[in-house]
Design an enzyme around this catalytic site. Sequence first.
Site, PDB file in Angstrom:
ATOM      1  N   LYS A   1       1.702  23.293 -11.283  1.00  0.00           N
ATOM      2  CA  LYS A   1       1.472  24.340 -10.282  1.00  0.00           C
ATOM      3  C   LYS A   1       0.068  24.199  -9.715  1.00  0.00           C
ATOM      4  O   LYS A   1      -0.914  24.184 -10.445  1.00  0.00           O
ATOM      5  CB  LYS A   1       1.633  25.729 -10.914  1.00  0.00           C
TER       6      LYS A   1
ATOM      7  N   HIS B   1      -2.613  26.181  -7.467  1.00  0.00           N
ATOM      8  CA  HIS B   1      -2.893  27.550  -7.023  1.00  0.00           C
ATOM      9  C   HIS B   1      -4.280  27.613  -6.402  1.00  0.00           C
ATOM     10  O   HIS B   1      -5.240  27.072  -6.948  1.00  0.00           O
ATOM     11  CB  HIS B   1      -2.797  28.526  -8.196  1.00  0.00           C
TER      12      HIS B   1
ATOM     13  N   HIS C   1       0.695  27.171  -4.251  1.00  0.00           N
ATOM     14  CA  HIS C   1       0.193  28.368  -3.575  1.00  0.00           C
ATOM     15  C   HIS C   1      -1.017  27.871  -2.796  1.00  0.00           C
ATOM     16  O   HIS C   1      -2.038  27.526  -3.381  1.00  0.00           O
ATOM     17  CB  HIS C   1      -0.176  29.410  -4.634  1.00  0.00           C
TER      18      HIS C   1
ATOM     19  N   HIS D   1      -5.331  39.618  -7.674  1.00  0.00           N
ATOM     20  CA  HIS D   1      -6.259  38.502  -7.462  1.00  0.00           C
ATOM     21  C   HIS D   1      -7.704  38.887  -7.735  1.00  0.00           C
ATOM     22  O   HIS D   1      -8.620  38.256  -7.229  1.00  0.00           O
ATOM     23  CB  HIS D   1      -6.056  37.909  -6.066  1.00  0.00           C
TER      24      HIS D   1
ATOM     25  N   ASP E   1       7.727  36.380  -8.645  1.00  0.00           N
ATOM     26  CA  ASP E   1       6.261  36.489  -8.752  1.00  0.00           C
ATOM     27  C   ASP E   1       5.895  37.598  -9.737  1.00  0.00           C
ATOM     28  O   ASP E   1       5.011  38.414  -9.497  1.00  0.00           O
ATOM     29  CB  ASP E   1       5.621  36.744  -7.395  1.00  0.00           C
TER      30      ASP E   1
END
Length: 567
Positions: free
Chosen positions: A217, A219, A246, A320, A360
């Site tokens: 992944k 990100h 992402h 975040h 998510d």
Amino acid sequence: MAKISRAAYADMFGPTVGDRVRLGDTELWIEVEKDYATYGHEVKFGGGKVIRDGMGQSQRPNTEAVDTVITNALILDHWGVVKADIGLKQGRIAAIGKAGNPDIQDNIDIIIGPGTEVIAGEGMIATAGGIDAHIHFICPQQIEEALMSGVTTMLGGGAGPATGTNATTCTPGPWHMGKMLQAADAFPMNLGFLGKGNASLPAALEEQMLAGAMGLKLHEDWGTTPASIDNCLNIAEKYDVQVAIHTDTLNESGFVEDTLAAFKGRTIHTYHTEGAGGGHAPDIIKACGELNVLPSSTNPTRPYTINTVDEHLDMLMVCHHLDPDIPEDVAFADSRIRKETIAAEDILHDLGAFSMISSDSQAMGRVGEVVCRTWQTAHKMKVQRGPLAQDSERADNFRAKRYIAKYTINPAIAHGIAHEVGSLEPGKLADIILWRPAFFGAKPSLIIKGGMIAAAPMGDANASIPTPQPVHYRPMFGAFGRAMQQTRLTFVCQAALDNGVKEQFGLQSPLSACRNTRTVTKKSMVLNDLTPQMEVDSQTYEVRANGELLVCEPAKVLPLAQRYFLF
């Protein structure tokens, strides 16, 4: 020949060819395309009914008979809407067709014997267990929540409620990977973990593959630069695994064109491709027009409603690690939430340009709502855009197949596990969800995991029958002990299997290697393979596909919502 009315037949054996079934309280209807039954020779269990010794039940030993038969179920899958019996053997789907006793009945595909258990599928819809390919493994309680919603496979990354996991779907490094693989043995859910892909040199990524990652992944919170993208995809090509990405919301290391160029035509799964969940602002949505990009949505933007924009701002600040007192953090949040691209996302799903839907989980997503949000989107598009060209005013079979593929077969294909899960087909793991049509998409009636019932709504355990209140979802025997471990899979890469990861970490569950991930393209996405020419106005955020402006109104009311969840 004796006859009964169509209504009486449906009440007794479920709908047959030409009958229509409404999906929950949506405006979606499916029509039975084929019925494997031989009229007058249907099998059904109960007092005075067919599945009895010498009648529908044969004398055959279990070597010839199935372990379990689901009778007269209406199957909804990407390949069709059919009425059939489903035979299960050794935790897998053995056959789909006509069940019975071949000693007295013709054309029997599924033999019922004394060793066969029966699950009544009359009047029920059977679907494949859902696959959620965007999981932040923040807390283990997610798994039960997802299972009870009809999801049987969860793919993603994380290591508990660490700050990194709260924001990014990565299980970083061999130690964390090993511990998560060991934890996976405790859950009645197929699981696979993505390592952290953000590195510009290969060594740290390769050690994660050998430790049991099934993919990587990228990100933005770890720095999704063109260099890290290129390196990560190089490792994916070497180990035959998928990369999820992402992208860079702030456009710090490049714009969407630079990211697409860094892919170099290699296959990649773009998470929340609309962008509210993260990605190049305001135009990451353009990625859905690329042949090598496998685009998915996360469920908070599914579908576009009058509340979607407002709730996203708060979610973003928390997930975040942003500070509402810092103007730059607020500007970052504002740049990601755009009603124009969210509205366009609805239509792109209906056109088959967006291929998958995921959650998510707990990181701007709801782990128990993948299924219901998918069907809410399908409903909204039916109401706003009418029947698809492939459908009619009578039934929505094509639309139903398109949308169910978004959380079953397509994520399975994207991540190289379609040989094990993702559809109701012989040879695949028997992960099957049964639904009463009135509750379709909201509340399953039975969750079968690896051929064994893992969860179900169940009444008072001290009652004289199973149904008295309080009825709520409870784990069943398939969710306990060695049985649970033997009816689930953990997905890893082939190199990890060859490296002895099962023995290294003392894993108890079967491991399965993902495969054929690097030859997948958008054209591999079943019923969701459109690659339109995408344009996004950087000032107004207007989205066009093949020159057509994509605009729709937000929904004010949705099906599969409050009326199903008062209790």
